[in-house]
Design a protein around this motif. Structure first.
Motif, PDB file in Angstrom:
ATOM      1  N   ILE A 191       0.841  -1.198   0.000  1.00  0.00           N
ATOM      2  CA  ILE A 191       0.000   0.000   0.000  1.00  0.00           C
ATOM      3  C   ILE A 191       0.877   1.250   0.000  1.00  0.00           C
ATOM      4  CG2 ILE A 191      -1.432   1.387   1.574  1.00  0.00           C
ATOM      5  CD1 ILE A 191      -3.197  -0.900   2.019  1.00  0.00           C
ATOM      6  N   ARG A 192       0.427   2.263  -0.756  1.00  0.00           N
ATOM      7  CA  ARG A 192       1.033   3.593  -0.676  1.00  0.00           C
ATOM      8  C   ARG A 192       0.227   4.374   0.360  1.00  0.00           C
ATOM      9  NH1 ARG A 192       0.333   5.006  -5.549  1.00  0.00           N
ATOM     10  NH2 ARG A 192       2.401   4.474  -6.373  1.00  0.00           N
ATOM     11  N   PRO A 193       0.789   4.606   1.546  1.00  0.00           N
ATOM     12  CA  PRO A 193       0.001   5.179   2.641  1.00  0.00           C
ATOM     13  C   PRO A 193      -0.340   6.646   2.421  1.00  0.00           C
ATOM     14  CG  PRO A 193       2.287   4.942   3.300  1.00  0.00           C
ATOM     15  CD  PRO A 193       2.168   4.292   1.950  1.00  0.00           C
ATOM     16  N   MET A 194      -1.469   7.050   2.993  1.00  0.00           N
ATOM     17  CA  MET A 194      -1.924   8.435   2.896  1.00  0.00           C
ATOM     18  C   MET A 194      -1.695   9.210   4.190  1.00  0.00           C
ATOM     19  SD  MET A 194      -5.534   7.928   0.871  1.00  0.00           S
ATOM     20  CE  MET A 194      -5.589   7.439  -0.854  1.00  0.00           C
ATOM     21  N   GLN A 195      -1.759   8.519   5.325  1.00  0.00           N
ATOM     22  CA  GLN A 195      -1.629   9.191   6.622  1.00  0.00           C
ATOM     23  C   GLN A 195      -0.721   8.372   7.540  1.00  0.00           C
ATOM     24  OE1 GLN A 195      -5.553  10.572   8.182  1.00  0.00           O
ATOM     25  NE2 GLN A 195      -6.390   9.642   6.336  1.00  0.00           N
ATOM     26  N   LEU A 196       0.412   7.952   7.008  1.00  0.00           N
ATOM     27  CA  LEU A 196       1.257   7.014   7.738  1.00  0.00           C
ATOM     28  C   LEU A 196       1.735   7.575   9.070  1.00  0.00           C
ATOM     29  CD1 LEU A 196       2.705   4.315   7.852  1.00  0.00           C
ATOM     30  CD2 LEU A 196       4.597   5.335   6.570  1.00  0.00           C
ATOM     31  N   SER A 197       2.195   8.821   9.079  1.00  0.00           N
ATOM     32  CA  SER A 197       2.759   9.380  10.311  1.00  0.00           C
ATOM     33  C   SER A 197       1.729   9.415  11.434  1.00  0.00           C
ATOM     34  CB  SER A 197       3.306  10.786  10.059  1.00  0.00           C
ATOM     35  OG  SER A 197       2.281  11.645   9.592  1.00  0.00           O
ATOM     36  N   THR A 198       0.466   9.640  11.073  1.00  0.00           N
ATOM     37  CA  THR A 198      -0.599   9.685  12.079  1.00  0.00           C
ATOM     38  C   THR A 198      -1.076   8.287  12.454  1.00  0.00           C
ATOM     39  OG1 THR A 198      -1.355  11.828  11.263  1.00  0.00           O
ATOM     40  CG2 THR A 198      -2.910  10.552  12.590  1.00  0.00           C
ATOM     41  N   GLU A 199      -1.336   7.471  11.446  1.00  0.00           N
ATOM     42  CA  GLU A 199      -1.977   6.179  11.704  1.00  0.00           C
ATOM     43  C   GLU A 199      -1.031   5.143  12.303  1.00  0.00           C
ATOM     44  OE1 GLU A 199      -5.675   6.247   8.548  1.00  0.00           O
ATOM     45  OE2 GLU A 199      -3.818   5.263   7.946  1.00  0.00           O
ATOM     46  N   LYS A 200       0.266   5.277  12.068  1.00  0.00           N
ATOM     47  CA  LYS A 200       1.169   4.282  12.655  1.00  0.00           C
ATOM     48  C   LYS A 200       1.231   4.411  14.174  1.00  0.00           C
ATOM     49  CE  LYS A 200       5.661   6.635  12.220  1.00  0.00           C
ATOM     50  NZ  LYS A 200       7.000   6.573  11.564  1.00  0.00           N
ATOM     51  N   THR A 201       0.834   5.582  14.701  1.00  0.00           N
ATOM     52  CA  THR A 201       0.802   5.743  16.159  1.00  0.00           C
ATOM     53  C   THR A 201      -0.341   4.943  16.781  1.00  0.00           C
ATOM     54  OG1 THR A 201      -0.615   7.715  16.077  1.00  0.00           O
ATOM     55  CG2 THR A 201       1.757   8.069  15.949  1.00  0.00           C
ATOM     56  N   LEU A 202      -1.287   4.503  15.944  1.00  0.00           N
ATOM     57  CA  LEU A 202      -2.408   3.699  16.432  1.00  0.00           C
ATOM     58  C   LEU A 202      -2.059   2.212  16.477  1.00  0.00           C
ATOM     59  CD1 LEU A 202      -5.237   5.441  14.367  1.00  0.00           C
ATOM     60  CD2 LEU A 202      -4.546   5.921  16.728  1.00  0.00           C
ATOM     61  N   LEU A 203      -0.883   1.865  15.951  1.00  0.00           N
ATOM     62  CA  LEU A 203      -0.443   0.473  15.913  1.00  0.00           C
ATOM     63  C   LEU A 203       0.540   0.202  17.046  1.00  0.00           C
ATOM     64  CD1 LEU A 203       0.082   0.211  12.049  1.00  0.00           C
ATOM     65  CD2 LEU A 203      -1.967  -0.353  13.379  1.00  0.00           C
ATOM     66  N   SER A 204       0.778  -1.059  17.311  1.00  0.00           N
ATOM     67  CA  SER A 204       1.645  -1.454  18.429  1.00  0.00           C
ATOM     68  C   SER A 204       2.969  -1.997  17.920  1.00  0.00           C
ATOM     69  CB  SER A 204       0.961  -2.540  19.270  1.00  0.00           C
ATOM     70  OG  SER A 204      -0.255  -2.077  19.807  1.00  0.00           O
ATOM     71  N   LYS A 205       4.056  -1.602  18.584  1.00  0.00           N
ATOM     72  CA  LYS A 205       5.339  -2.234  18.320  1.00  0.00           C
ATOM     73  C   LYS A 205       5.309  -3.660  18.867  1.00  0.00           C
ATOM     74  CE  LYS A 205       7.987   2.076  18.447  1.00  0.00           C
ATOM     75  NZ  LYS A 205       9.096   2.829  19.093  1.00  0.00           N
ATOM     76  N   ALA A 206       6.237  -4.470  18.375  1.00  0.00           N
ATOM     77  CA  ALA A 206       6.234  -5.882  18.758  1.00  0.00           C
ATOM     78  C   ALA A 206       6.298  -6.069  20.269  1.00  0.00           C
ATOM     79  CB  ALA A 206       7.393  -6.603  18.082  1.00  0.00           C
ATOM     80  N   LYS A 207       7.120  -5.271  20.942  1.00  0.00           N
ATOM     81  CA  LYS A 207       7.280  -5.439  22.393  1.00  0.00           C
ATOM     82  C   LYS A 207       5.984  -5.161  23.144  1.00  0.00           C
ATOM     83  CE  LYS A 207       9.176  -0.745  23.070  1.00  0.00           C
ATOM     84  NZ  LYS A 207       8.093  -0.230  23.904  1.00  0.00           N
ATOM     85  N   ASP A 208       5.122  -4.323  22.559  1.00  0.00           N
ATOM     86  CA  ASP A 208       3.838  -4.023  23.191  1.00  0.00           C
ATOM     87  C   ASP A 208       2.732  -4.974  22.730  1.00  0.00           C
ATOM     88  OD1 ASP A 208       4.890  -1.711  24.527  1.00  0.00           O
ATOM     89  OD2 ASP A 208       4.794  -0.654  22.603  1.00  0.00           O
ATOM     90  N   ALA A 209       2.896  -5.534  21.532  1.00  0.00           N
ATOM     91  CA  ALA A 209       1.862  -6.416  20.980  1.00  0.00           C
ATOM     92  C   ALA A 209       1.973  -7.842  21.489  1.00  0.00           C
ATOM     93  CB  ALA A 209       1.943  -6.410  19.452  1.00  0.00           C
ATOM     94  N   LYS A 210       3.180  -8.259  21.862  1.00  0.00           N
ATOM     95  CA  LYS A 210       3.389  -9.669  22.198  1.00  0.00           C
ATOM     96  C   LYS A 210       2.553 -10.116  23.390  1.00  0.00           C
ATOM     97  CE  LYS A 210       7.974 -10.193  20.156  1.00  0.00           C
ATOM     98  NZ  LYS A 210       9.427 -10.354  20.390  1.00  0.00           N
TER      99      LYS A 210
END
Length: 215
Positions: A104-123
Motif C-alpha cells: 500500500i502507498r500510505p496516505m496518513q502514515l505518520s498519524t496512523e502508525k501511532t495507532l499500531l503497536s510495536k512488537a514489544k507491546d503487541a506480544k
C-alpha cells in the motif's frame, strides 16, 4: 512468533512493515492463521483501490472460517500477492514473509502508525489471546493430525511411516504422543528416514511434533 521489526493491529490480527520508500507491506498474524485453519481461498481487491483504515483488503476462507483482512492504515492499494490466489496455504506456512497480503502507498502514515503497536507491546496481548483460545502456533502448519495416546512409540512410528508414504513432499503432520520416550524416538526416526522435525514441544504429559515430508 511475532517479528520485532513489524507494527501490529492487535485487535484485527494484522501487521505492517514500512519500507525505506514509505511503501508498506501488510499481512495477517500467525494467530489469525492458526485460528482460521488451513486456508483454501483468498479474494483480494484490485490494485488502484483506495482503502481506508479498518476497511477490507479482501477476504480469506477456510473450511471453518470466512473473514475480511482489515487494513491497518489508509492508502492506495499498489499490489496484492497473486500467489495467494492459487495457493492461499502460503499464509499458513509463512504469514510474515511469503504470505504477505498487499503493498500500500500510505496516505496518513505518520498519524496512523501511532495507532499500531510495536512488537514489544503487541506480544503480551497476542500471547494472552493465544492462551485464552488454546491456539497452537507451530513453525509449519500441519496438513494432517495423528493423536496417538496410550500407544507405544514403536507402533506410532509404524503408523507415521504409513502416513508419510501417502503425503506429498512439503506436507506436514502434527503428531501427539504421551509415550515418555517419544522425543528420543522421534529424533532417531528423523535421522533414519531423512524427514524433517520442524517443531516440537511438551505440554503437560503430551509431546507435540510437527514433521514435514522432505523426500
Amino acid at each position: 512468533m511475532f517479528p520485532d521489526e513489524l507494527l501490529y493491529d492487535v485487535e484485527n490480527n494484522t501487521w505492517l512493515r514500512i519500507s525505506s520508500d514509505n511503501y508498506v507491506t501488510i499481512g495477517v498474524t500467525s494467530l489469525l492463521s492458526a485460528l482460521a485453519g488451513r486456508l483454501v481461498r483468498a479474494k483480494l481487491k484490485p490494485p488502484g483501490t483506495t482503502i481506508a483504515r479498518g476497511r477490507s483488503l479482501g477476504t480469506l476462507e477456510s473450511e471453518r472460517f470466512v473473514g475480511p483482512v482489515p487494513s491497518p492504515i489508509s492508502g492506495e492499494l499498489v499490489q496484492t500477492n497473486q500467489g495467494l490466489i492459487d495457493r492461499p496455504r502460503i499464509i499458513n506456512d509463512s504469514p510474515y514473509e511469503k504470505g504477505w497480503i498487499a503493498w500500500i502507498r500510505p496516505m496518513q502514515l505518520s498519524t496512523e502508525k501511532t495507532l499500531l503497536s510495536k512488537a514489544k507491546d503487541a506480544k503480551a496481548p497476542l500471547t494472552e489471546r493465544i492462551a485464552q483460545l488454546h491456539v497452537r502456533c507451530f513453525k509449519a502448519f500441519p496438513d494432517r493430525e495423528m493423536y496417538e495416546i496410550g500407544t507405544e512409540c514403536s507402533a506410532v512410528l509404524v503408523r507415521l511411516n504409513e502416513q508419510m508414504a501417502t503425503m506429498r513432499i512439503g506436507e506436514a503432520i502434527h503428531l501427539v504422543s504421551d509415550d515418555p520416550t517419544a522425543y528420543v524416538e522421534m529424533i532417531a526416526w528423523t535421522e533414519r528416514t531423512g524427514q524433517s522435525l520442524v517443531d516440537w514441544r511438551k505440554e503437560s504429559e503430551l509431546f507435540h511434533f510437527i514433521v514435514k515430508r522432505v523426500q
